[in-house]
Motif scaffolding. Structure first.
Motif, short mmCIF file in Angstrom:
data_model
loop_
_atom_site.label_atom_id
_atom_site.label_comp_id
_atom_site.label_asym_id
_atom_site.label_seq_id
_atom_site.Cartn_x
_atom_site.Cartn_y
_atom_site.Cartn_z
N PHE A 339 0.92 -0.53 -0.16
CA PHE A 339 -0.33 0.32 -0.46
C PHE A 339 0.67 1.20 0.34
O PHE A 339 0.34 2.45 -0.46
N CYS A 366 -6.87 -3.91 4.03
CA CYS A 366 -7.00 -2.45 4.71
C CYS A 366 -7.81 -2.25 5.23
O CYS A 366 -8.93 -3.11 5.15
N LEU A 401 -3.03 7.23 3.95
CA LEU A 401 -2.72 5.77 4.02
C LEU A 401 -3.09 5.95 6.02
O LEU A 401 -3.26 3.97 6.02
#
Lengths: 408, 600
Positions: A339, A366, A401
């Motif tokens: 990621f 995620c 993120l």
């Protein structure tokens, strides 16, 4: 930093001893990164692993780099090399013969892809070396121009003039199949119109690749001390956003769309080596402070060499390598890296590749709640190709993120 | 033992005036502890007490002392809590004594709390021995301090002992004065057993340990005793004294001070101020002044991580074992999830509990703004107590709203009187007295809404007076006020944990100030965040946190992701300090912003 004699480098035995993996983990691309840690002078914004030494024995250092290449070859076996990258520091302080010898060493160590990309970072002052680099096999020159304005260059502490930069660029464009320029923007006081003028002028000069870096004030740098003392005031994040958006517009119009947060290229002129990082490929990193990612016995290993050049060289002489850290990444961390790296590019995380590596869909790697919200806000998008940040999302990537990976 | 050989006394002192150091000197001089056993400030046994330099729990130490050429005596030093939150405990501890040392720092002079506690001691007819401490300090003004003691407290300067507890000067003179001037306990050894409980705590191995002062009769193991408040009977297992190590004794007789272990399960069964007597021959007259301790200040405590709820409950139960004045019950907040409404004696008490939860139980907590206990009369004539803005009925159903009122005594150098009067007026106070005392000191008495004092009164008082003014207060009643509920909305969602009850006249400016403060505290998010303050559904203020537009590391160089990883770790750490309300990450300090907001 402990000295090599008192603290042996990380052993390779700890990497992984379990079941040998299958070929699924072989990445499509495989790069070699060579770090040349020396510069003539340290730039006030730079926080890389850079050192100033009066004299650097070129052949001596290149022998050490070659030794590390041999060491890594023993660890990972014969994989076709798709790119070589001389980074630094200032690799253009290396004599062309040294560069040539290292390229040959790589060729002698691993099989090479026919269309191998060989990059070298250069200071414009070193243009007299360019012909030699090209002859040695360098295919892509990455020129540290930083600015085509003398005033800005002085502020940035660069040791070359705008005229030299232009001259070096012209010569490079004539010599190398690929030429990239680094430019730094968002200098204190720089307005949208200043940058528009500067970037438009630059776009008229550059080749098929361009890296645009916003000036950031990093701890431990001269600029950081200046900023602490209040002598320089970095622009705020709104200004950063304005300048970033403008950069995308101008580069798009000039046919150099962004393909990563800070990197632009004409179609099919993207830097293959950098894509290897971002797409989760394997790369060997040799030289002081170099990072690597290897597939070893089916595990993904992160390596880092000793940062201090002397500690590193002692270690290489004694043990044949200067690896200070070699750690097996667990699955969580591996997915996290997919990621962290992948979302930096416009193409994002490839679904096919993610499936191959982790036997799951990227959406499941995620926090699903955050993903849903971020997609609704059009900061992320998903489709059959993969998961990526939108143009609006890319400048917010760190916050994104944070949401995606922290909430889990 | 012969009561004529016993002296029971305590030390009245302001925080930092040297009480614990003096107690240490006593222990040294009387040989209660060998030097190598001395841990600085033995009496403050909780880490927190030692760190903050205050006493939270009362203690009692038995000292053996023989004045030069005199008879051996037993001196019981009963330590008292040093903070206004615990004034009830102070009165109970003083009741157990015949005398008190009034300890005043020679460089600081007399403080409000000292005066208040000295008055309490005078009310109890205690013999007071004034001691001026820290005379070795360069800024010491012993003469001046003695004059203050004479003028403000009314104790003759001639009787004052000068001391430096740090240097050990005056220690013997003080103990001699205790023997000479404090009267021995008067009690009837032959009357039915009667003792005053002035402290109790829970010990995991021995159950509740009760500290008592025997008034009449005697207590010994196997005796059946009764706690009079609840009428429960127990069998005595052990009696003893702390010297300061615990020593088991065959009995405690009239006038003596010591501990009792009697299979009591919780501290709320052995309440401070209660009377212990013999079940078969109960005393006809329990000790006067007993009152159930009632929490005065309320706040919500929420775990940052929802899954810590059960752990938090367990931790609260453990603390409650040892603290009868602390109260909690489950509470649900739309913004914060599951947590507890907790009641405390005061703000310090709240801080102590909060800190112990974080430190000893490793809890990450969000604490909502503390409030007081309101009394509501609804239109149907019912009266109820409301300890949280969330529990306040709709404005239409409220007939009358009453808030607790305190009587505050402020002692200040005359220079700051103007500012302090202004502050008291701003806080809706009613002046009750103003007296110029000697040495340029002024005693100001005000009635103030307790809520305003909980908010930020003390900090302001200290700032206004450059730290010189001191405050003592106690809750004296209720008065009716035009109070309204002020709500905060973040992105249209009401954040119940940010609601406060405010006076009508200041609600608007507070709402505005609160919205501004929240705008500054809430970090920019990936979208715009609207903050609104409302009173009765009407929006009175609006602020906007602009959307974050750029937040990405420029370089990810040479395949080195370590900086990005560090950032991620920081984000993970930061998340521990955030509470998500709807989509908005709100830092924990925002929930306390209501405390520090000025209604200009």
């Amino acid at each position: 930093m402990p000295s090599a004699s008192s603290s042996p480098p990380a052993s390779t035995a700890d990497a992984a001893s379990a079941s040998s993996g299958d070929s699924l983990l072989v990445a499509p691309d495989f790069g070699i990164y060579l770090h040349w840690p020396f510069c003539r002078a340290k730039c006030p914004y730079c926080d890389f692993n850079v050192h100033i030494r009066e004299r650097v024995g070129g052949s001596h250092w290149s022998a050490l780099l070659a030794a590390e290449l041999a060491h890594f070859r023993a660890r990972i076996g014969p994989i076709a090399v798709t790119s070589i990258y001389f980074g630094g520091g200032t690799p253009s302080l290396m004599a062309p013969a040294v560069v040539g010898a290292l390229i040959e060493k790589v060729a002698a160590t691993w099989p090479e892809a026919a269309d191998i990309e060989v990059s070298l970072e250069a200071n414009p002052n070193d243009w007299p070396n360019f012909e030699g680099y090209r002859a040695a096999g360098v295919t892509r020159l990455s020129l540290g121009v930083q600015s085509f304005d003398d005033h800005a260059l002085r502020f940035l502490g660069r040791d070359h003039s705008a005229a030299t930069a232009e001259e070096a660029l012209e010569r490079a464009l004539a010599l190398f199949p690929e030429v990239s320029c680094d430019l730094i923007y968002m200098l204190p006081g720089q307005t949208v119109s200043d940058w528009r003028t500067a970037l438009q002028a630059s776009l008229a000069k550059v080749g098929n690749q361009l890296s645009l870096y916003q000036l950031t004030i990093e701890p431990g740098t001269a600029f950081h001390r200046e900023a602490e003392a209040g002598r320089i005031v970095p622009p705020d994040s709104d200004c950063a956003a304005d300048l970033y958006v403008l950069s995308q517009e101008l580069c798009d119009a000039a046919g150099l769309p962004g393909y990563e947060v800070s990197n632009h290229a004409a179609p099919s002129h993207r830097c293959r080596h950098n894509l290897t990082y971002w797409q989760g490929g394997n790369y060997v990193g040799v030289g002081p402070g170099a990072h690597g990612r290897l597939s070893e016995n089916g595990y993904r290993i992160a390596t880092r060499q000793y940062r201090n050049p002397e500690t590193w060289s002692d270690a290489v002489r004694q043990y044949g390598h200067g690896t200070e850290v070699s750690e097996t990444l667990d699955r969580t961390r591996e997915i996290e890296e997919a990621f962290l790296f992948g979302l930096r590019t416009v193409d994002g995380i490839s679904r096919e590749r993610f499936r191959t590596l982790f036997s799951q869909e990227p959406e499941t790697g995620c926090d699903s709640n955050s993903l849903a919200v971020l997609m609704r806000d059009e900061l992320l998008e998903c489709d059959a190709e993969g998961l990526r940040a939108t143009a609006a999302g890319r400048p917010l990537l760190d916050a994104i993120l944070g949401r995606l990976l922290v909430a889990r | 033992m012969d009561p004529r050989q016993i002296r029971n006394f305590s030390i009245i002192a302001h925080i930092d005036h040297g009480k614990s150091t003096l107690a240490d000197r006593f222990l040294e001089l009387t040989g209660a502890l060998r030097p190598r056993e001395m841990e600085a400030q033995v009496l403050d046994s909780m880490d927190l007490e030692r760190e903050r330099g205050i006493t939270i729990k009362a203690h009692a130490v038995r000292l053996s002392y023989t004045p030069e050429g005199g008879e051996p005596h037993v001196l019981n030093l009963i330590d008292t809590p040093g903070h206004v939150d615990f004034s009830y405990e102070v009165t109970r501890a003083l009741t157990a004594c015949e005398g008190a040392l009034l300890l005043v720092d020679a460089s600081q002079g007399v403080e409000a709390q000292t005066v208040a506690n000295a008055y309490l001691a005078v009310d109890q007819n205690l013999e007071i021995v004034p001691v001026v401490n820290k005379i070795d300090l360069p800024g010491a003004q012993p003469e001046e301090t003695m004059r203050q003691i004479e003028d403000i407290v009314g104790l003759a300067a001639d009787d004052t002992i000068l001391a430096s507890a740090k240097e050990g000067d005056g220690t013997r003179a003080i103990l001699d004065a205790v023997v000479d001037r404090v009267p021995p306990p008067a009690g009837d050894p032959d009357a039915p057993f009667k003792a005053l409980i002035f402290d109790s705590w829970y010990d995991a191995y021995r159950g509740v340990i009760v500290l008592i002062r025997v008034i009449d009769g005697a207590i010994r193991p196997k005796m059946k005793v009764r706690l009079m408040a609840r009428g429960q009977d127990y069998e005595v297992e052990q009696v003893g004294v702390f010297s300061p190590k615990s020593e088991i004794m065959p009995e405690l007789g009239a006038g003596e001070v010591g501990f009792v272990i009697a299979g009591i399960k919780t501290v709320s069964d052995a309440q401070i101020g209660d009377t212990l007597t013999e079940s078969s021959h109960p005393t006809s007259e329990p000790c006067s002044g007993f009152a159930e301790i009632k929490p005065m200040v309320f706040a919500g405590l929420y775990p940052v991580e929802g899954h810590q709820y059960a752990d938090l409950r367990e931790a609260l139960e453990k603390l409650r074992l040892n603290d009868a004045s602390f109260f909690f019950e489950p509470e649900t907040s739309a913004a914060l999830g599951f947590g507890f409404r907790c009641g405390f004696l005061g703000l310090l008490h709240l801080e102590i509990i909060q800190e112990r939860l974080e430190r000893e139980f490793d809890m990450d907590l969000v604490t909502t703004a503390p409030g007081v206990l309101y009394r509501v009369t609804t239109t149907d004539g019912e009266v109820s107590e409301v300890d949280s803005p969330a529990k306040l009925p709709d404005a239409g159903q409220i007939e009358a709203l009453e808030e607790p009122v305190i009587t505050a005594m402020i002692l200040t150098p005359a220079d700051h009187v103007g500012g302090i009067l202004q502050l008291c007026q701003d806080k809706r106070g009613v002046q009750k007295g103003l007296e110029y005392l000697a040495s340029n000191r002024v005693m100001i008495t005000y009635e103030l809404p307790f809520n305003e004092v909980v908010l930020d009164f003390y900090d302001k008082l200290k700032t206004l007076s450059r730290g010189y003014a001191s405050l003592d207060y106690h809750v004296t009643g209720y008065w009716t006020s035009p109070l309204v509920k002020l709500d905060l909305l973040v992105n249209e969602e009401p954040v119940d944990a940010l609601s406060v009850i405010a006076h009508k006249d200041s609600a608007y400016s507070r709402g505005r100030a609160l919205a501004v403060k929240l705008r500054k505290l809430i970090p920019r998010q990936m979208f715009e965040v609207a903050i609104q303050a409302t009173v009765g559904g009407r929006i009175i203020a609006r602020e906007t946190v602009k959307a974050m537009r750029k937040n990405v590391l420029a370089k990810c160089y040479g395949g080195d992701i370590s900086r990005k990883r560090k950032l991620l770790e920081k984000q993970k750490e930061g998340k521990r300090r955030m509470k998500r309300v709807g989509r908005v990450e709100i830092p924990q300090e925002a929930f306390l912003a209501v405390l520090t907001v000025d209604s200009e």
